[in-house]
Design a protein around this motif. Structure first.
Motif, mmCIF file in Angstrom:
data_model
loop_
_atom_site.group_PDB
_atom_site.id
_atom_site.type_symbol
_atom_site.label_atom_id
_atom_site.label_comp_id
_atom_site.label_asym_id
_atom_site.label_seq_id
_atom_site.Cartn_x
_atom_site.Cartn_y
_atom_site.Cartn_z
ATOM 1 N N ASP A 138 0.819 -1.205 0.000
ATOM 2 C CA ASP A 138 0.000 0.000 0.000
ATOM 3 C C ASP A 138 0.861 1.266 0.000
ATOM 4 O O ASP A 138 0.616 2.203 -0.766
ATOM 5 C CB ASP A 138 -0.919 -0.023 1.220
ATOM 6 C CG ASP A 138 -1.645 1.284 1.430
ATOM 7 O OD1 ASP A 138 -2.652 1.507 0.760
ATOM 8 O OD2 ASP A 138 -1.176 2.095 2.259
ATOM 9 N N LEU A 139 1.887 1.298 0.866
ATOM 10 C CA LEU A 139 2.743 2.483 0.944
ATOM 11 C C LEU A 139 3.561 2.672 -0.326
ATOM 12 O O LEU A 139 3.916 3.805 -0.690
ATOM 13 C CB LEU A 139 3.657 2.385 2.166
ATOM 14 C CG LEU A 139 2.951 2.492 3.527
ATOM 15 C CD1 LEU A 139 3.929 2.255 4.664
ATOM 16 C CD2 LEU A 139 2.264 3.851 3.682
ATOM 17 N N THR A 140 3.868 1.573 -1.006
ATOM 18 C CA THR A 140 4.529 1.685 -2.309
ATOM 19 C C THR A 140 3.632 2.427 -3.294
ATOM 20 O O THR A 140 4.089 3.306 -4.045
ATOM 21 C CB THR A 140 4.867 0.289 -2.869
ATOM 22 O OG1 THR A 140 5.724 -0.408 -1.947
ATOM 23 C CG2 THR A 140 5.570 0.397 -4.216
ATOM 24 N N LEU A 141 2.353 2.088 -3.267
ATOM 25 C CA LEU A 141 1.398 2.781 -4.131
ATOM 26 C C LEU A 141 1.263 4.256 -3.756
ATOM 27 O O LEU A 141 1.141 5.125 -4.625
ATOM 28 C CB LEU A 141 0.032 2.097 -4.061
ATOM 29 C CG LEU A 141 -0.089 0.734 -4.750
ATOM 30 C CD1 LEU A 141 -1.459 0.131 -4.491
ATOM 31 C CD2 LEU A 141 0.148 0.866 -6.254
ATOM 32 N N VAL A 142 1.288 4.535 -2.452
ATOM 33 C CA VAL A 142 1.210 5.925 -2.004
ATOM 34 C C VAL A 142 2.363 6.729 -2.605
ATOM 35 O O VAL A 142 2.183 7.850 -3.090
ATOM 36 C CB VAL A 142 1.245 6.020 -0.463
ATOM 37 C CG1 VAL A 142 1.338 7.480 -0.016
ATOM 38 C CG2 VAL A 142 -0.004 5.378 0.139
ATOM 39 N N PHE A 143 3.559 6.152 -2.584
ATOM 40 C CA PHE A 143 4.727 6.832 -3.149
ATOM 41 C C PHE A 143 4.580 7.055 -4.655
ATOM 42 O O PHE A 143 4.933 8.111 -5.175
ATOM 43 C CB PHE A 143 5.988 6.016 -2.869
ATOM 44 C CG PHE A 143 7.215 6.545 -3.567
ATOM 45 C CD1 PHE A 143 7.864 7.671 -3.095
ATOM 46 C CD2 PHE A 143 7.707 5.922 -4.705
ATOM 47 C CE1 PHE A 143 8.988 8.179 -3.754
ATOM 48 C CE2 PHE A 143 8.822 6.409 -5.370
ATOM 49 C CZ PHE A 143 9.472 7.542 -4.888
ATOM 50 N N LEU A 144 4.027 6.059 -5.337
ATOM 51 C CA LEU A 144 3.998 6.090 -6.799
ATOM 52 C C LEU A 144 2.879 6.952 -7.375
ATOM 53 O O LEU A 144 3.063 7.595 -8.416
ATOM 54 C CB LEU A 144 3.875 4.669 -7.356
ATOM 55 C CG LEU A 144 5.081 3.743 -7.137
ATOM 56 C CD1 LEU A 144 4.751 2.334 -7.607
ATOM 57 C CD2 LEU A 144 6.314 4.277 -7.861
ATOM 58 N N VAL A 145 1.723 6.961 -6.723
ATOM 59 C CA VAL A 145 0.557 7.565 -7.386
ATOM 60 C C VAL A 145 -0.108 8.694 -6.597
ATOM 61 O O VAL A 145 -1.212 9.107 -6.935
ATOM 62 C CB VAL A 145 -0.500 6.481 -7.719
ATOM 63 C CG1 VAL A 145 0.099 5.397 -8.589
ATOM 64 C CG2 VAL A 145 -1.096 5.886 -6.449
ATOM 65 N N SER A 146 0.547 9.214 -5.556
ATOM 66 C CA SER A 146 -0.085 10.283 -4.776
ATOM 67 C C SER A 146 -0.227 11.583 -5.551
ATOM 68 O O SER A 146 -0.938 12.498 -5.114
ATOM 69 C CB SER A 146 0.701 10.539 -3.485
ATOM 70 O OG SER A 146 0.409 9.542 -2.527
ATOM 71 N N ASP A 147 0.434 11.696 -6.719
ATOM 72 C CA ASP A 147 0.242 12.887 -7.531
ATOM 73 C C ASP A 147 -1.105 12.874 -8.248
ATOM 74 O O ASP A 147 -1.535 13.878 -8.819
ATOM 75 C CB ASP A 147 1.379 13.041 -8.549
ATOM 76 C CG ASP A 147 1.523 11.831 -9.456
ATOM 77 O OD1 ASP A 147 0.968 10.759 -9.118
ATOM 78 O OD2 ASP A 147 2.204 11.944 -10.493
#
Length: 387
Positions: free
Chosen positions: A278-287
């Motif tokens: 989940d945190l990997t996704l936060v890093f990748l797509v929070s823009d």
């Protein structure tokens, strides 16, 4: 719900607002006290340090006292020390008051978790514990957004007025509704501290301190993440935090049920792996603001689903020393709080974006998962040796 569990949940509400509201107010506090946002982040670490110091110390000092008396004292400390933050004249004083406010946090939850399990029906102990922690999740659903809104639009000091009021209500509810359970203290500090001689206990402490730190690497800097990366306005942050709180409420309920039906260790392992993903996704797509909103809910859900299973895992490991063990677990959560806030801030000091702390969170969650796997393997080997 039993009124005693409601009193514990109200204490959880007080603690939840106290612990998490500062994360949404970092820009306001930093501006008012004349420090940078990363430096203001040390207020989070100061609170966590107070929890680490206070959790075992206060429980050991009160080990022979009735649980109701202990909870009443801890509730008074919560209300009183938070009230001091209202009059903080500078950043340094606020650091001290944050430390003092953290002292009763772990002790309250430590004693409260054992009391909740004693009040529960057989086979529903984890669900009773999750009711206490529902106050913590409701804080993130409503208390923290309200406190953040007050801090943004009025003054962050008024947020601490709110906390002091809820703390006073906790004192009154504990006094009125908590039954007079007998103390289970042995009177021997040596007996209580024997818990720390168990290898499993230290593994659970490590799982909590490192793995759960992934949550705090994310949430400690969630306000600038949402404004600088996802491009939300500062005024919208309190409303977005409602999503995080809703996720925590849902996750806490799921975790309580899983802990009563599945292996707590296996549940913790699975959830920490999901947290890392989940945190990997936060890093990748929070823009992407839409994905960011989804992940705010999901991260809150996964992270708080861990709480009840690991709490029951610790209580089951510490027969005869449940209160000190439970308090130590709360200290471990807040070591994770301090580590997550501190380590998550390092890439910010190095000039990386506000998404970068989430990579620190990924690493912490994965390390926690590896330690959990080691605990599971160790226990299976011990069972095989006995057979």
């Amino acid at each position: 719900m039993k009124k005693a569990l409601f009193a514990l949940a109200l204490g959880g509400l007080t603690i939840g607002i106290t612990e998490f509201v500062v994360m949404g107010l970092l820009p306001d506090i930093a501006s008012d006290t004349g420090v940078s946002i990363p430096v203001a982040g040390y207020l989070i670490s100061a609170y966590a340090l107070g929890v680490v110091v206070g959790a075992p110390t206060l429980v050991i000092l009160g080990r022979n006292q009735p649980p109701k008396k202990m909870l009443l004292i801890f509730s008074m400390m919560l209300a009183g020390f938070n009230a001091l933050s209202i009059i903080a004249p500078n950043y340094e004083f606020l650091v001290v008051t944050r430390f003092l406010s953290g002292l009763p946090h772990g002790a309250f939850f430590g004693v409260g978790a054992v009391v909740a399990s004693r009040l529960a029906e057989k086979g529903k102990e984890a669900q009773a514990v999750s009711i206490m922690f529902s106050g913590l999740t409701l804080a993130n659903l409503a208390g923290v957004p309200i406190g953040t809104y007050i801090g943004h639009h009025l003054d962050w000091r008024y947020t601490f007025v709110l906390i002091a009021i809820v703390g006073l209500l906790t004192v009154l509810s504990v006094y009125a509704w908590m039954p007079k359970l007998e103390s289970e203290g042995s009177g021997s500090m040596k007996t209580q501290l024997a818990f720390f001689t168990k290898a499993d206990a230290w593994l659970i402490i490590a799982i909590t301190a490192i793995g759960f730190g992934g949550l705090f690497a994310w949430i400690s800097y969630i306000a600038p993440l949402l404004t600088d990366i996802s491009k939300f306005s500062a005024e919208s942050v309190p409303y977005i935090l409602v999503l995080a709180g809703l996720g925590m409420v849902v996750g806490n309920l799921i975790g309580g049920r899983l802990a009563d039906t599945l292996s707590p260790a296996t549940t913790v392992l699975s959830l920490l792996i999901f947290l890392a993903l989940d945190l990997t996704l936060v890093f990748l797509v929070s823009d992407n603001p839409y994905m960011s909103l989804v992940l705010v809910f999901l991260t809150g859900c996964i992270s708080f689903a861990v709480v009840a299973p690991i709490q029951m895992l610790m209580i089951q490991t510490a027969r005869g020393s449940e209160m000190i063990a439970s308090a130590a677990l709360q200290a471990s959560f807040n070591i994770g709080n301090a580590l997550g806030a501190f380590l998550g801030g390092l890439p910010l000091f190095a000039g990386y974006s506000y998404a970068s702390p989430n990579l620190v969170g990924v690493a912490m969650a994965l390390i926690g998962a590896l330690v959990t796997l080691g605990l599971i393997v160790r226990r299976k080997r011990l069972v095989a040796q006995v057979v």
